[in-house]
Every structure is written in structure tokens, then in C-alpha cells.
Design an enzyme around this catalytic site. Structure first.
Site, PDB file in Angstrom:
ATOM      1  N   GLU A   1      -0.951  -5.610   9.020  1.00 30.12           N
ATOM      2  CA  GLU A   1      -0.138  -4.965   9.867  1.00 30.12           C
ATOM      3  C   GLU A   1      -0.750  -5.520  11.300  1.00 30.12           C
ATOM      4  O   GLU A   1      -2.059  -5.691  11.473  1.00 30.12           O
ATOM      5  CB  GLU A   1      -0.050  -3.382   9.837  1.00 30.12           C
TER       6      GLU A   1
ATOM      7  N   GLU B   1       9.904  -3.816  10.859  1.00 31.20           N
ATOM      8  CA  GLU B   1      10.075  -2.678  10.334  1.00 31.20           C
ATOM      9  C   GLU B   1      10.625  -1.237  11.438  1.00 31.20           C
ATOM     10  O   GLU B   1       9.972  -1.284  12.452  1.00 31.20           O
ATOM     11  CB  GLU B   1       8.853  -1.666   9.554  1.00 31.20           C
TER      12      GLU B   1
ATOM     13  N   ASP C   1       0.978  -1.351   0.020  1.00 32.94           N
ATOM     14  CA  ASP C   1      -0.086   0.120   0.021  1.00 32.94           C
ATOM     15  C   ASP C   1       0.735   1.365  -0.029  1.00 32.94           C
ATOM     16  O   ASP C   1       0.119   2.374  -0.081  1.00 32.94           O
ATOM     17  CB  ASP C   1      -0.775  -0.114   1.483  1.00 32.94           C
TER      18      ASP C   1
END
Length: 296
Positions: free
Chosen positions: A146, A213, A75
Site C-alpha cells: 500500500e 480502492e 491480508d
């Protein structure tokens, strides 16, 4: 699904990949797409692999020919291609269209598509409906979402339904407004313990891999050693099993500053700009089209 059943379901019976799989992800599999079993086998033999984002058939084809084993239709297209400031506005229609293009442009890479913001947070049933759409309409081989512990039940349902899931913990860009930006995650004892719980939770739920991340390198290495599934680092140091970059960052197409963890391997923005300026100058001067570019 528990960790032991995950290993049995996703890992091959031996630590040596069958001859039909080839000995490596890079060039070892040429007659079919890379699968989650190939990634599990790579983890067992300690083979690192690369993942790049892709948003269209043309660049996806280039990366596929280059041997990149996993392509992520992220995205991040919202920031890189659609002109949004964040990933939040990206829709399911957009992700489905972009993912289908990447699948059409490739033959070998495992194509993973992001579930965009708002497409899975409501309920596991909503997540399954949208994941099924990406698999049925776009043809992707897996989805990514996520969240750690908060997304575990959703991951469980998807995996039980036959949807391979890549998880994403640490800095989660869809939560940019809640986080107040893009800060490094996992610093300090409490945050470190939470990140480790998140990583264990998604593994326990059945995820075949997890993106880490913006995580301190030492913590990411510890998480990688503690998991049986591959970790994919982005701003998480060299200790992860794999590394991912947004392709426009990697290839030097992004204008202005890029994140600290980005290495630019080319300057495509400069090359493309030079080509456009040369084209414009030749048109202005009457040098293009020349005789060899014209019909008689």
C-alpha cells in the site's frame, strides 16, 4: 526506473500478443502461469480482467479452473478467515502460509501476495527481505503493498531486485486507524491531485499494476487513461482495466452488510448453512449414516 523504461521492460514489442501467449487472458494461456507481461499486453489491447482474493488451496483451485487470471492472497484474510476486525494484526508467518497454499492449489493464475502491515514500512531493505520470503518460501509471482509517493522508493528497490510489485492507492485498509475508518478517497481537488500523483509515482517507481480502492469512478477512469500500467478497481467504477473483489463478499459468504461496491454472485453462506442443518437433522434422526454409507 522511469515510465519509458518500465514500458520497455514489461510490454511486448508489438501490440498483438505472440501466438504462444494466446489472444486473451481467459483461456489463451494454458501451459504456464499468467505473467506481468500478459497483463501489460492486455492493457495495450484494451482487454479487461478479473482478480479475486484466495486464502487456501481448495478455493484457489476452483478459481484457477474458472479461468481467473490473477489471484490475490490478501491480508483481507484477517477479516475474512482469521477473525480479526481489521487487516492490521496479520503477520508475515500467516501470509507466507496462506500464500503457499494458494500457489499449491493453482497451475495457471498469477499469484500476488500482500505484504502485511509492519512488514515493509520500516525501510526498503525490510520490504525486500519480506518480499523475498514470500517468493522463496511461498512461491508467489508478485507482491502488493500500500501507498503511493510514500512507498515509491520501496517499490523501486523491490523492482530493481527482481520482485514484481502491484501497488495500492486510494483507500489503504492498513491505514484504517489513521483514516478513522474506510472513507472514499480522492474527493475534492486537493485529494484528487494527490491520488493522481500517487498513481504516477508508483508507475514511475516500476509497479506493474496499481489497485485503486474506494475512488470516485470519474477520477479512476481518468487515472486509468493517464497510466501505461493496468489499474485494478475495487469500488472505483467500470473505467479501470481490471476489477477485484474479496471472494467471500463476491460469493455471499460474508455475514451482514457488505460494502456498496460489492456484487454478490451467489449465496454460499445460505447453501452451506442449509447443508449443515440438514446434516445435523439426519444425525439426530438416525437417517445418517445409512446402509450405503456403512461398511460390512
Amino acid at each position: 526506473m522511469n515510465a519509458s523504461s518500465l514500458s520497455a521492460a514489461q510490454a511486448p514489442a508489438t501490440t498483438t500478443a505472440p501466438a504462444s501467449q494466446g489472444s486473451t487472458l481467459y483461456g489463451g494461456v494454458t501451459n504456464r502461469r499468467v505473467t506481468v507481461r500478459d497483463l501489460a499486453a492486455a492493457k495495450q489491447r484494451g482487454e479487461r480482467w478479473a482478480m479475486l482474493t484466495a486464502y487456501d488451496a481448495l478455493t484457489a483451485g476452483v478459481f484457477d479452473e474458472a479461468g481467473i487470471p490473477v489471484l490475490l492472497v490478501g491480508d483481507s484474510a484477517g477479516n475474512c478467515h482469521l477473525g480479526y476486525e481489521t487487516t492490521v494484526p496479520v503477520t508475515m508467518d500467516q501470509m507466507t502460509m496462506l500464500s503457499a497454499a494458494v500457489v499449491r492449489g493453482t497451475e495457471r493464475a498469477l499469484v500476488v501476495a500482500d505484504l502485511p502491515f509492519g512488514s515493509y514500512q520500516e525501510s526498503p531493505a525490510q520490504a525486500l527481505r519480506n518480499a523475498a520470503r514470500l517468493m522463496k518460501e511461498a512461491g508467489v509471482g508478485a507482491v502488493k503493498l500500500e501507498g503511493g509517493e510514500r512507498s515509491a522508493r520501496t517499490i523501486e528497490l523491490l523492482v530493481e531486485a527482481g520482485v514484481p510489485v502491484m501497488a495500492h492507492v486510494g483507500l489503504t485498509p492498513q491505514s484504517v486507524h489513521a483514516l478513522g475508518g474506510y472513507p472514499v478517497q480522492g474527493r475534492g481537488d486537493e485529494a484528487s491531485h494527490k491520488l493522481q500523483r500517487d498513481a504516477k509515482a508508483v508507475q514511475q517507481a516500476g509497479a506493474f499494476a496499481v489497485v485503486l480502492e474506494a475512488v470516485p469512478a470519474e477520477l479512476a477512469a481518468h487515472v486509468t487513461e493517464s497510466l501505461t500500467i493496468p489499474t485494478v478497481g475495487i469500488g472505483a467504477g467500470v473505467g479501470c482495466d481490471a476489477q477485484v473483489l474479496v471472494w467471500t463478499d463476491m460469493a455471499g459468504m460474508t455475514a451482514g452488510r457488505v460494502p456498496k461496491f460489492v456484487k454478490q454472485y451467489a449465496n454460499l453462506r445460505g447453501v452451506l448453512g442449509d447443508a449443515a442443518r440438514e446434516f445435523a437433522a439426519e444425525v439426530r434422526d438416525g437417517a445418517f449414516p445409512a446402509a450405503e454409507h456403512s461398511f460390512t
